[in-house]
Design a protein around this motif. Structure first.
Motif, PDB file in Angstrom:
ATOM      1  N   UNK A   1      10.077  29.582  28.852  1.00 47.49           N
ATOM      2  CA  UNK A   1      11.022  29.726  27.734  1.00 47.49           C
ATOM      3  C   UNK A   1      10.576  28.913  26.522  1.00 47.49           C
ATOM      4  N   UNK A   2      10.142  27.688  26.790  1.00 50.59           N
ATOM      5  CA  UNK A   2       9.790  26.793  25.682  1.00 50.59           C
ATOM      6  C   UNK A   2       8.605  27.333  24.880  1.00 50.59           C
TER       7      UNK A   2
ATOM      8  N   UNK B   1      12.779  23.631  20.693  1.00 52.50           N
ATOM      9  CA  UNK B   1      12.797  25.071  20.940  1.00 52.50           C
ATOM     10  C   UNK B   1      14.187  25.611  20.614  1.00 52.50           C
TER      11      UNK B   1
ATOM     12  N   UNK C   1      14.963  30.091  36.008  1.00 50.03           N
ATOM     13  CA  UNK C   1      16.080  29.259  35.557  1.00 50.03           C
ATOM     14  C   UNK C   1      16.033  27.841  36.101  1.00 50.03           C
ATOM     15  N   UNK C   2      15.473  27.673  37.282  1.00 54.54           N
ATOM     16  CA  UNK C   2      15.665  26.404  37.952  1.00 54.54           C
ATOM     17  C   UNK C   2      14.388  25.641  38.263  1.00 54.54           C
ATOM     18  N   UNK C   3      13.281  26.017  37.644  1.00 49.49           N
ATOM     19  CA  UNK C   3      12.073  25.220  37.869  1.00 49.49           C
ATOM     20  C   UNK C   3      11.453  24.827  36.536  1.00 49.49           C
ATOM     21  N   UNK C   4      10.636  23.811  36.595  1.00 52.02           N
ATOM     22  CA  UNK C   4       9.953  23.365  35.397  1.00 52.02           C
ATOM     23  C   UNK C   4       9.075  24.469  34.811  1.00 52.02           C
TER      24      UNK C   4
ATOM     25  N   UNK D   1      11.191  26.780  32.741  1.00 51.80           N
ATOM     26  CA  UNK D   1      11.564  26.157  31.461  1.00 51.80           C
ATOM     27  C   UNK D   1      10.381  26.159  30.502  1.00 51.80           C
ATOM     28  N   UNK D   2       9.192  25.945  31.064  1.00 52.18           N
ATOM     29  CA  UNK D   2       8.008  25.955  30.211  1.00 52.18           C
ATOM     30  C   UNK D   2       7.772  27.332  29.599  1.00 52.18           C
TER      31      UNK D   2
ATOM     32  N   UNK E   1      16.475  27.557  23.284  1.00 54.94           N
ATOM     33  CA  UNK E   1      16.880  26.940  24.544  1.00 54.94           C
ATOM     34  C   UNK E   1      18.109  26.073  24.304  1.00 54.94           C
TER      35      UNK E   1
ATOM     36  N   UNK F   1       6.632  23.196  21.929  1.00 49.82           N
ATOM     37  CA  UNK F   1       6.472  23.051  23.375  1.00 49.82           C
ATOM     38  C   UNK F   1       5.269  22.160  23.682  1.00 49.82           C
TER      39      UNK F   1
ATOM     40  N   UNK G   1      11.050  33.775  24.158  1.00 48.89           N
ATOM     41  CA  UNK G   1      11.987  32.668  24.132  1.00 48.89           C
ATOM     42  C   UNK G   1      13.345  32.917  24.750  1.00 48.89           C
TER      43      UNK G   1
ATOM     44  N   UNK H   1       4.584  20.333  27.249  1.00 48.56           N
ATOM     45  CA  UNK H   1       4.478  21.504  28.119  1.00 48.56           C
ATOM     46  C   UNK H   1       3.007  21.897  28.242  1.00 48.56           C
TER      47      UNK H   1
ATOM     48  N   UNK I   1       7.639  30.474  24.621  1.00 51.45           N
ATOM     49  CA  UNK I   1       8.041  31.652  23.867  1.00 51.45           C
ATOM     50  C   UNK I   1       8.945  31.305  22.696  1.00 51.45           C
ATOM     51  N   UNK I   2       9.719  30.225  22.837  1.00 52.37           N
ATOM     52  CA  UNK I   2      10.661  29.853  21.785  1.00 52.37           C
ATOM     53  C   UNK I   2       9.983  29.177  20.618  1.00 52.37           C
TER      54      UNK I   2
END
Lengths: 317, 520
Positions: free
Chosen positions: A189-190, B96, A180-183, A186-187, B99, A198, A260, A203, A192-193
């Motif tokens: 999630x991005x 994305x 949740x709290x690091x780059x 986030x990468x 998100x 991304x 994602x 990314x 997978x989304x």
């Protein structure tokens, strides 16, 4: 709250809610269910699955899958028991190094060649299983844990709970922050989304994927080693097919198999839910534990259908 | 106002790009200067998207050079271009969806505290930034819960906030509401005032004249014109895009405009008998948000109706809507007076309406199958009994059509992918003729096939119409449209801008109709 918000909360925290409901209902129905002893046994036996599931959560959120974790779990156990003759450090480092290497290789192949994670890790599953059988003489040799400090790591207790439970809690908390709290999180999630987007957003797709599979391999090896320490031997038959339980737990926990979305809280709840269901079925005296799989299967199907409906509801708002 | 004294921030010099069989860009030069909004226009195949991809590092030019702030530049990947400050806003938003809005906006640049992302600060900053783009929403929501306009604004805000010097917008308004378009224009003007160069790609002429300073027209991979937009009037812009002679348009088109109007009397058309025949297919009020706006079309048996208009005017969409391949918000299709179930291509085919799609490769031929299998595909249900297909019947049908359409193949069993483009097109035509349609919709039937095959296909269309088939013909080739069609509907921005029949069916009248200012 509108419908979209309700469905989002359900998607993210549904597993925790269902876990709470099942525990309450179970406590009311069976006197022997809500006992400290039973709770401890569920938590302890779930901790190994949970460690692997943390790694799998990252893999699945990134849009991939890792089928090799069951084999790596077994290999980690055998290597840990074998390494324990050289002391605690080797007992821990050997499985981590080998399983981490397998994860790294899988990650490199997936990230660099663009091959499907399903196929690459299926190859990993088979190859690692073969490797495990080779070093254990087709399973005939069972290495016993020689180092008392290593055995203590698996069995030692603080406040009724063994060390692996605390390790699992620490890893879960670390994974939450990481996700949740690091780059890096986030990468994950991005990718997978929307992998293409991304990449366009800067990314480092390939590197992130490599890390994700490396982490999954390391955690599977660690879980195997801890399990060997607990059992005092590297058992070669437990853990076959474990990867499917892990995937089921992660998906029940609300992580989308398409990537994602998802999280560690849900995964931990998913793992505990599987453990609680097993425990409940043990309470019903005349049911064999085979029914646990039937119930788990039904549960998984329900969750997947619910996910689909929930994400539809969100899109409508 | 062009400040030619300013050095271009991004420039293509004599850039060429070749793909197998086509020269997509042929010595194209284009300069983007700081603080200008530069329109890039052109019809299908003009090379617009290739040029954008060269600018954004997706393609590398085969010839010529790219200059960035006066220095020769080579963008190996889209990331290289982005690092150089070139951002692209695509038609399809490239973010994305699952998100949150804030995380999308700030991905990679999240505010940190003690080494980890500070969620509160991140959401606060996102709210502040987005307020400037007219996006007022809970930034913790997943991006996909925003409308397309909102998503596009987030993409734009992200692009600008990562220090973009050039923003390329590829049809940014194609799915925006009028209010959102106004907001976008406001943002574009603000970017321009900040000294950012904007390249604006759109087919909507009204928008171009509202927001752009410069224009470059591409045609067949070359620059047909470049200069200040204010110096190019609409009709000239269209003639540049379509490649027709402006003098010709002026002397005939505009003058005939009034004469024809006075003389035209639809009821007195020479084929008055035919127009009284009831339509084979009739579409009423076809409507889909942002795409089609109440389009009425009818085709009578034996009639060839042309659909004219610029790229993006809704021609292909109209054809797709008629066969139920485009979900509609409103409208109805009637075949021989009876309504067809909406959104079902099966129902349309059964009722006798078939579409020969524009993109032969993606939507038409199945390259791994033989000529015979490709022809028989759509007709299979009618070529057997109880679901079992009769080989003999297929052979007979395939043989008839291969001979009739003069399909040149070694044998019916040759792979369709080994055939020339023209013969592939004939195979597709055969596929749809084999289901014995009452109306055939042809979307760019002669694009990308050689001259000989083109003439054959055109002759075939005439012949089929002569036998009573109703044909709806879509073509970007004005000559083909004028010579082939009995009657032409001109579309503009998803609505019918005019109907031309009789003596009005001329290239000049089509262009003049497109150029008319759209209402409102």
């Amino acid at each position: 709250m509108n419908r979209g918000q309700v469905s989002r909360v359900l998607q993210q925290h549904g597993a925790v809610m269902v876990l709470a409901v099942v525990v309450i209902v179970g406590s009311l129905a069976f006197d022997s269910f809500a006992t400290p002893g039973n709770a401890v046994s569920v938590v302890v036996s779930s901790s190994f699955l949970a460690i692997i599931a943390i790694g799998m959560t990252f893999v699945i959120i990134s849009g991939g899958i890792d089928l090799s974790v069951g084999s790596l779990f077994v290999l980690g156990g055998v290597l840990g028991a074998y390494g324990s003759q050289y002391g605690l450090v080797v007992a821990l480092l050997l499985p981590l190094a080998v399983c981490g290497l397998v994860g790294l290789l899988q990650g490199l192949v997936i990230a660099r060649t663009g091959m499907a994670p399903f196929i690459v890790t299926l190859a990993g599953l088979l190859g690692v299983r073969g490797l495990m059988l080779a070093i254990s003489d087709e399973g005939a040799t069972t290495y016993l844990v020689k180092d008392p400090a290593f055995a203590e790591l698996g069995r030692g207790q603080v406040l009724e709970l063994s060390y692996p439970v605390y390790i699992t809690i620490a890893l879960s908390l670390a994974a939450m922050v990481l996700l949740q709290r690091t780059g890096f999180g986030q990468n994950v999630y991005a990718i997978g989304g929307n992998e293409q987007a991304a990449a366009l957003m800067g990314v480092p797709v390939a590197r992130t994927k490599v890390y994700v599979y490396l982490m999954s391999g390391l955690l599977a090896g660690l879980a195997g080693a801890l399990n060997a320490a607990r059992l005092s031997s590297g058992v070669t038959i437990l853990g076959i097919g474990l990867e499917l339980d892990v995937i089921a737990a992660v998906v029940i926990g609300g992580t989308l198999l398409t990537g994602g979305a998802g999280g560690i809280t849900g995964t931990v709840a998913g793992v505990l839910l599987l453990g609680v269901i097993q425990s409940l079925i043990n309470q019903v005296g005349n049911l064999t534990s085979a029914f646990q799989q039937v119930v788990s299967g039904l549960f998984l199907a329900l969750v997947v259908v619910a996910q689909r409906l929930l994400s539809k509801a969100q899109r409508l708002t | 106002m062009r400040r030619t004294d300013l050095e271009p921030v991004l420039e293509a010099k004599e850039v060429s790009k070749r793909f197998p069989g086509v020269l997509a860009l042929d010595g194209v030069s284009l300069a983007l200067r700081p603080g200008e909004v530069h329109a890039l226009v052109g019809e299908n195949g003009a090379g617009k998207s290739t040029l954008i991809k060269v600018f954004t590092g997706v393609y590398q030019p085969d010839g010529g050079e790219l200059r960035h702030q006066g220095e020769p530049a080579a963008f190996g990947t889209p990331m290289d271009a982005q690092r150089a400050g070139i951002s692209t806003i695509y038609q399809e938003v490239n973010l994305v969806p699952m998100m949150s809005v804030a995380r999308n906006l700030l991905l990679g640049r999240e505010p940190r505290r003690f080494g980890v992302i500070d969620a509160a600060a991140m959401n606060g900053e996102a709210e502040r930034v987005l307020a400037g783009y007219g996006v007022d929403t809970d930034v913790r929501r997943p991006l996909r819960t925003l409308g397309v306009g909102g998503q596009q604004m987030v993409a734009l805000a992200r692009a600008v906030s990562i220090d973009a010097r050039v923003v390329i917008m590829d049809e940014p308004t194609s799915s925006l509401e009028p209010r959102e378009v106004e907001t976008l224009f406001g943002v574009i003007r603000r970017l321009r005032d900040q000294g950012i160069a904007v390249m604006y790609v759109s087919h909507r002429l009204d928008e171009l004249y509202q927001v752009c300073d410069q224009v470059t027209v591409l045609r067949d991979g070359r620059v047909a014109h470049t200069g200040a937009l204010a110096d190019v009037e609409r009709l000239r812009l269209i003639s540049l895009m379509l490649g027709r002679d402006l003098n010709e348009v002026r002397s005939h088109g505009m003058t005939r405009f009034s004469r024809d109007r006075a003389a035209a009397d639809p009821a007195g058309a020479p084929d008055g008998g035919e127009s009284r025949r009831s339509p084979a297919v009739e579409a009423r009020g076809l409507t889909r948000r942002h795409v089609l706006d109440g389009v009425d079309v009818s085709v009578r048996p034996g009639e060839v109706v042309g659909l004219g208009g610029l790229l993006g005017a809704g021609r292909t969409e109209t054809a797709k809507a008629i066969v139920g391949a485009l979900p509609l918000d409103g409208g109805q299709v009637l075949v021989a007076g009876a309504p067809v179930r909406a959104g079902s291509t099966t129902a349309a085919i059964r009722a006798g309406v078939s579409l020969l799609p524009e993109d032969r490769k993606a939507e038409g031929i199945i390259p791994t199958l033989s000529v015979r299998e490709n022809i028989a595909l759509a007709a299979l249900p009618s070529l057997g009994r109880a679901g079992v297909v009769s080989d003999a019947k297929i052979d007979r049908v395939v043989e008839i059509f291969m001979r009739r359409l003069r399909i040149k193949a070694a044998s019916p069993h040759q792979l369709v992918s080994e055939l020339s483009g023209g013969n592939q097109q004939k195979v597709l035509l055969a596929r749809w003729l084999a289901v014995r349609p009452k109306v055939l919709l042809l979307d760019e039937p002669t694009r990308g096939i050689d001259v000989g095959a083109k003439a054959e296909v055109q002759a075939l269309i005439d012949e089929l119409a002569g036998e009573g088939l109703g044909v709806l013909l879509i073509s970007s080739d004005l000559e083909e449209l004028v010579e082939g069609a009995d009657r032409i509907l001109v579309l503009r921005d998803g609505a019918v801008a005019g109907e031309l029949s009789g003596d009005d069916v001329t290239e000049e009248r089509i262009m003049a109709t497109i150029a008319e200012q759209s209402d409102g």
